[in-house]
Write a protein that holds these residues in place. Structure first.
Motif, PDB file in Angstrom:
ATOM      1  N   GLN A 160       0.829  -1.199   0.000  1.00  0.00           N
ATOM      2  CA  GLN A 160       0.000   0.000   0.000  1.00  0.00           C
ATOM      3  C   GLN A 160       0.869   1.256   0.000  1.00  0.00           C
ATOM      4  O   GLN A 160       0.605   2.214  -0.731  1.00  0.00           O
ATOM      5  N   ARG A 161       1.915   1.269   0.791  1.00  0.00           N
ATOM      6  CA  ARG A 161       2.811   2.426   0.846  1.00  0.00           C
ATOM      7  C   ARG A 161       3.536   2.628  -0.487  1.00  0.00           C
ATOM      8  O   ARG A 161       3.751   3.761  -0.915  1.00  0.00           O
ATOM      9  N   VAL A 162       3.923   1.522  -1.133  1.00  0.00           N
ATOM     10  CA  VAL A 162       4.575   1.634  -2.440  1.00  0.00           C
ATOM     11  C   VAL A 162       3.599   2.224  -3.465  1.00  0.00           C
ATOM     12  O   VAL A 162       3.971   3.094  -4.265  1.00  0.00           O
ATOM     13  N   ALA A 163       2.349   1.760  -3.444  1.00  0.00           N
ATOM     14  CA  ALA A 163       1.348   2.274  -4.382  1.00  0.00           C
ATOM     15  C   ALA A 163       1.119   3.770  -4.176  1.00  0.00           C
ATOM     16  O   ALA A 163       1.004   4.535  -5.142  1.00  0.00           O
ATOM     17  N   LEU A 164       1.069   4.206  -2.921  1.00  0.00           N
ATOM     18  CA  LEU A 164       0.912   5.633  -2.642  1.00  0.00           C
ATOM     19  C   LEU A 164       2.138   6.423  -3.102  1.00  0.00           C
ATOM     20  O   LEU A 164       2.004   7.503  -3.683  1.00  0.00           O
ATOM     21  N   ALA A 165       3.318   5.884  -2.851  1.00  0.00           N
ATOM     22  CA  ALA A 165       4.544   6.567  -3.270  1.00  0.00           C
ATOM     23  C   ALA A 165       4.570   6.727  -4.783  1.00  0.00           C
ATOM     24  O   ALA A 165       4.935   7.782  -5.301  1.00  0.00           O
ATOM     25  N   ARG A 166       4.199   5.682  -5.514  1.00  0.00           N
ATOM     26  CA  ARG A 166       4.197   5.761  -6.979  1.00  0.00           C
ATOM     27  C   ARG A 166       3.186   6.798  -7.465  1.00  0.00           C
ATOM     28  O   ARG A 166       3.465   7.578  -8.388  1.00  0.00           O
ATOM     29  N   ALA A 167       2.004   6.824  -6.843  1.00  0.00           N
ATOM     30  CA  ALA A 167       0.976   7.771  -7.257  1.00  0.00           C
ATOM     31  C   ALA A 167       1.390   9.210  -6.993  1.00  0.00           C
ATOM     32  O   ALA A 167       1.092  10.113  -7.783  1.00  0.00           O
ATOM     33  N   LEU A 168       2.099   9.447  -5.888  1.00  0.00           N
ATOM     34  CA  LEU A 168       2.471  10.811  -5.510  1.00  0.00           C
ATOM     35  C   LEU A 168       3.776  11.272  -6.159  1.00  0.00           C
ATOM     36  O   LEU A 168       4.036  12.477  -6.229  1.00  0.00           O
ATOM     37  N   ALA A 169       4.585  10.339  -6.652  1.00  0.00           N
ATOM     38  CA  ALA A 169       5.875  10.705  -7.230  1.00  0.00           C
ATOM     39  C   ALA A 169       5.733  11.640  -8.417  1.00  0.00           C
ATOM     40  O   ALA A 169       6.592  12.495  -8.653  1.00  0.00           O
ATOM     41  N   VAL A 170       4.651  11.509  -9.173  1.00  0.00           N
ATOM     42  CA  VAL A 170       4.455  12.340 -10.367  1.00  0.00           C
ATOM     43  C   VAL A 170       3.900  13.717 -10.016  1.00  0.00           C
ATOM     44  O   VAL A 170       3.624  14.526 -10.894  1.00  0.00           O
ATOM     45  N   ARG A 171       3.738  13.960  -8.711  1.00  0.00           N
ATOM     46  CA  ARG A 171       3.185  15.234  -8.232  1.00  0.00           C
ATOM     47  C   ARG A 171       1.869  15.553  -8.932  1.00  0.00           C
ATOM     48  O   ARG A 171       1.742  16.528  -9.679  1.00  0.00           O
ATOM     49  N   PRO A 172       0.880  14.702  -8.683  1.00  0.00           N
ATOM     50  CA  PRO A 172      -0.397  14.836  -9.391  1.00  0.00           C
ATOM     51  C   PRO A 172      -1.198  16.035  -8.908  1.00  0.00           C
ATOM     52  O   PRO A 172      -0.992  16.545  -7.803  1.00  0.00           O
ATOM     53  N   ARG A 173      -2.116  16.449  -9.748  1.00  0.00           N
ATOM     54  CA  ARG A 173      -3.016  17.539  -9.380  1.00  0.00           C
ATOM     55  C   ARG A 173      -4.158  17.045  -8.505  1.00  0.00           C
ATOM     56  O   ARG A 173      -4.799  17.817  -7.801  1.00  0.00           O
ATOM     57  N   ALA A 174      -4.435  15.742  -8.577  1.00  0.00           N
ATOM     58  CA  ALA A 174      -5.444  15.126  -7.720  1.00  0.00           C
ATOM     59  C   ALA A 174      -5.042  13.678  -7.484  1.00  0.00           C
ATOM     60  O   ALA A 174      -4.449  13.033  -8.357  1.00  0.00           O
ATOM     61  N   LEU A 175      -5.333  13.167  -6.292  1.00  0.00           N
ATOM     62  CA  LEU A 175      -5.044  11.790  -5.950  1.00  0.00           C
ATOM     63  C   LEU A 175      -6.362  11.045  -5.853  1.00  0.00           C
ATOM     64  O   LEU A 175      -7.256  11.425  -5.089  1.00  0.00           O
ATOM     65  N   LEU A 176      -6.497   9.958  -6.635  1.00  0.00           N
ATOM     66  CA  LEU A 176      -7.734   9.187  -6.692  1.00  0.00           C
ATOM     67  C   LEU A 176      -7.477   7.806  -6.096  1.00  0.00           C
ATOM     68  O   LEU A 176      -6.584   7.081  -6.557  1.00  0.00           O
ATOM     69  N   LEU A 177      -8.267   7.433  -5.092  1.00  0.00           N
ATOM     70  CA  LEU A 177      -8.045   6.172  -4.383  1.00  0.00           C
ATOM     71  C   LEU A 177      -9.329   5.346  -4.402  1.00  0.00           C
ATOM     72  O   LEU A 177     -10.379   5.806  -3.936  1.00  0.00           O
ATOM     73  N   ASP A 178      -9.242   4.135  -4.944  1.00  0.00           N
ATOM     74  CA  ASP A 178     -10.406   3.267  -5.088  1.00  0.00           C
ATOM     75  C   ASP A 178     -10.292   2.083  -4.134  1.00  0.00           C
ATOM     76  O   ASP A 178      -9.553   1.144  -4.392  1.00  0.00           O
ATOM     77  N   GLU A 179     -11.017   2.151  -3.009  1.00  0.00           N
ATOM     78  CA  GLU A 179     -11.023   1.084  -2.000  1.00  0.00           C
ATOM     79  C   GLU A 179      -9.602   0.609  -1.665  1.00  0.00           C
ATOM     80  O   GLU A 179      -9.312  -0.596  -1.691  1.00  0.00           O
ATOM     81  N   PRO A 180      -8.686   1.510  -1.313  1.00  0.00           N
ATOM     82  CA  PRO A 180      -7.275   1.117  -1.179  1.00  0.00           C
ATOM     83  C   PRO A 180      -6.966   0.248   0.031  1.00  0.00           C
ATOM     84  O   PRO A 180      -5.895  -0.365   0.077  1.00  0.00           O
ATOM     85  N   LEU A 181      -7.868   0.175   1.015  1.00  0.00           N
ATOM     86  CA  LEU A 181      -7.561  -0.572   2.234  1.00  0.00           C
ATOM     87  C   LEU A 181      -8.375  -1.853   2.383  1.00  0.00           C
ATOM     88  O   LEU A 181      -8.230  -2.575   3.375  1.00  0.00           O
ATOM     89  N   THR A 182      -9.227  -2.152   1.416  1.00  0.00           N
ATOM     90  CA  THR A 182     -10.171  -3.261   1.543  1.00  0.00           C
ATOM     91  C   THR A 182      -9.479  -4.599   1.757  1.00  0.00           C
ATOM     92  O   THR A 182      -9.969  -5.450   2.499  1.00  0.00           O
TER      93      THR A 182
END
Length: 358
Positions: A154-176
């Motif tokens: 989960q932490r790796v997935a968040l790091a990858r998503a944030l590395a590109v410095r996105p304008r919005a972060l979209l999370l689909d049931e990330p903890l299920t």
């Protein structure tokens, strides 16, 4: 809109507006009725609802993974991005499955989006180091994905998503997919991360606790429509419909009639000076009802059906007149016997009725 980011770029939150965004699939399935919604820059908006209610479809439309029906538009900071594919919208995506690349180590996964965007190697390396440190996974940099626990993935997935410095972060049931204790830990971490970054976040879940903990605003969805949108407090304390009232938390219900500033039921009478004319039903949360103290005149009389010791409290199911049992949260200092008679006090401030039930 450029899809390249320079090393000096920071996370810049974007407002997101949906205009008449509906979705009908090729087989005729109507997944989403046309909706209008605005998410403020820097806001965490949580889409909450049961399976099949349209929340993930809405997220995919915002991401650019699905096109809305004709006439629907998606706008970022007022600019129409409806026709832009996902790779041009500069959004970060985190899925329930994490969608990590098993042929790459942790560092390679985090760097993937940066490499696709063509950033120079030195920039990529610096950015990856920042993300690994932010997620506290530096020690895992060269570990394979199949060597990671669920929380580490989960932490790796968040790091990858944030590395590109996105304008919005979209999370689909990330903890299920995680166990309950780990979900609680990561929920706190995600909340702290979003607050620190100030990024626009759109989070999809069916878990009420996640929605209440993370959302600046909760969008409750029912059968492809928005049933209610508001702050967690508004959704919980002032539900707009029966569906919202019963889906969010636990709600007690009693039938009766208004009479001389009281709501009279088969189990007793509850003082309610503000009762709307003609009310035939009241609702109240478990925390709005308590056991009557010795010498106190109870509003309702009931008998214990079941008692569940929860550690810091005992959850009681109490038969009080006709209808479903009332749920009462009692102090855990004593035990309760099945059939034990109880007197209950309902706090007037916790009583509500709904427009569709009056």
């Amino acid at each position: 809109m450029s899809d390249r980011a320079s090393d000096g770029d920071a996370l810049r939150p974007v407002s997101v507006r949906l205009e008449r965004c509906g979705k009908t699939f090729a087989d005729g399935t109507r997944a989403l009725e046309p909706l209008d919604l605005e998410i403020k820059a820097g806001e965490t908006a949580v889409f909450l609802g049961p399976s099949g209610c349209g929340k993930t479809t809405t997220l995919r439309i915002i991401a650019g993974l699905e096109m809305p029906d004709s006439g629907g538009r998606v706008l970022f900071d007022g600019a129409d991005v409806t026709a832009l594919p996902v790779e041009k919208r500069n959004v970060g995506l985190v899925f329930q499955s994490y969608a990590l690349f098993p042929n790459m180590d942790v560092r390679g996964n985090v760097a993937y989006g940066l490499r696709v965007r063509g950033l120079p190697r030195t920039v990529r390396e610096t950015r990856v180091d920042e993300m690994l440190a932010m997620m506290r996974i530096e020690a895992l940099a060269h570990r394979r994905i199949d060597q990671l626990s669920g929380g580490q993935r989960q932490r790796v997935a968040l790091a990858r998503a944030l590395a590109v410095r996105p304008r919005a972060l979209l999370l689909d049931e990330p903890l299920t997919a995680l166990d309950a204790k780990l979900r609680d830990v990561l929920r706190v971490e995600i909340d702290a991360l979003l607050r620190r970054l100030g990024i626009t976040a759109i989070y999809v879940t069916h878990d009420q606790a996640e929605a209440m903990a993370l959302g600046d605003r909760i969008v409750v969805m029912e059968q492809g429509r928005v049933a209610q949108a508001g702050t967690p407090r508004e959704i919980y304390q002032a539900p707009a419909t029966r569906f919202v009232a019963e889906f969010i938390g636990t709600m007690n219900r009693l039938d009766g009639r208004c009479e001389n500033g009281r709501f009279v039921t088969a189990a007793g009478a509850i003082p309610w000076p503000e009762a709307p004319a003609g009310a035939r039903e009241i609702l109240f949360r478990p925390e709005a009802v308590r056991l009557a103290a010795e010498g106190e005149t109870p509003h309702l009389a009931g008998a214990v059906i079941s008692a569940f010791f929860m550690g810091d409290h005992t959850r009681l199911f109490v038969a009080a007149g006709e209808g479903a049992p009332l749920v009462v949260e009692a102090a855990a200092r004593r035990a309760f016997a099945r059939g034990e008679k109880l007197g209950l006090i309902v706090e007037p401030g916790g009583v509500l009725t709904l427009k569709d039930t009056a």
